[in-house]
Design a protein around this motif. Structure first.
Motif, PDB file in Angstrom:
ATOM      1  N   ILE A   6      10.734  -3.384   8.719  1.00  0.00           N
ATOM      2  CA  ILE A   6      10.279  -2.599   7.576  1.00  0.00           C
ATOM      3  C   ILE A   6       8.980  -3.185   7.015  1.00  0.00           C
ATOM      4  CG2 ILE A   6      10.829  -1.978   5.175  1.00  0.00           C
ATOM      5  CD1 ILE A   6      13.788  -1.763   6.136  1.00  0.00           C
ATOM      6  N   ILE A   7       8.928  -4.518   6.896  1.00  0.00           N
ATOM      7  CA  ILE A   7       7.699  -5.168   6.418  1.00  0.00           C
ATOM      8  C   ILE A   7       6.556  -4.894   7.383  1.00  0.00           C
ATOM      9  CG2 ILE A   7       6.600  -7.411   6.017  1.00  0.00           C
ATOM     10  CD1 ILE A   7       9.304  -8.355   4.911  1.00  0.00           C
TER      11      ILE A   7
ATOM     12  N   LYS B 242       6.148  -2.324   9.415  1.00  0.00           N
ATOM     13  CA  LYS B 242       5.710  -0.927   9.367  1.00  0.00           C
ATOM     14  C   LYS B 242       5.028  -0.561   8.050  1.00  0.00           C
ATOM     15  CE  LYS B 242       9.060   0.962  12.622  1.00  0.00           C
ATOM     16  NZ  LYS B 242      10.262   1.781  12.784  1.00  0.00           N
ATOM     17  N   GLN B 243       5.572  -1.048   6.927  1.00  0.00           N
ATOM     18  CA  GLN B 243       5.053  -0.621   5.635  1.00  0.00           C
ATOM     19  C   GLN B 243       3.845  -1.425   5.164  1.00  0.00           C
ATOM     20  OE1 GLN B 243       8.168  -0.290   2.713  1.00  0.00           O
ATOM     21  NE2 GLN B 243       9.186   1.348   3.818  1.00  0.00           N
ATOM     22  N   LEU B 244       3.789  -2.712   5.527  1.00  0.00           N
ATOM     23  CA  LEU B 244       2.703  -3.551   5.031  1.00  0.00           C
ATOM     24  C   LEU B 244       1.670  -3.888   6.096  1.00  0.00           C
ATOM     25  CD1 LEU B 244       4.751  -5.987   2.766  1.00  0.00           C
ATOM     26  CD2 LEU B 244       3.538  -3.901   2.122  1.00  0.00           C
TER      27      LEU B 244
ATOM     28  N   SER C 121       6.029 -11.082   9.727  1.00  0.00           N
ATOM     29  CA  SER C 121       7.055 -10.384   8.955  1.00  0.00           C
ATOM     30  C   SER C 121       8.390 -11.104   9.049  1.00  0.00           C
ATOM     31  CB  SER C 121       7.204  -8.945   9.447  1.00  0.00           C
ATOM     32  OG  SER C 121       6.001  -8.232   9.291  1.00  0.00           O
TER      33      SER C 121
END
Length: 64
Positions: A14-15, A17-19, A26
């Motif tokens: 998630i980190i 992909k989003q950041l 990550s």
């Protein structure tokens, strides 16, 4: 309904992909986060993260 475990790898994805951080960085963020929580629990016995939860060390009988 099948319950799926949410792992540190899921969090790092998630980190990633989003950041936009690398997958390795990550994962390091997640590992450092949990290491910080564990070390604080060892030192103080409890930790409160506002708007998330409270963690306490519990002494339990040993499993056989």
């Amino acid at each position: 309904m099948v319950k799926k475990n949410f792992t540190r790898k899921n969090l790092s994805e998630i980190i990633y992909k989003q950041l936009g951080f690398s997958k390795n960085f990550s994962l390091k963020i997640i590992d450092d986060f949990f290491e910080t929580i564990i070390n604080d629990l060892i030192d103080t016995g409890n930790i409160k993260i506002t708007s998330f939860g409270t963690f306490k060390v519990k002494n339990k009988k040993e499993r056989i």
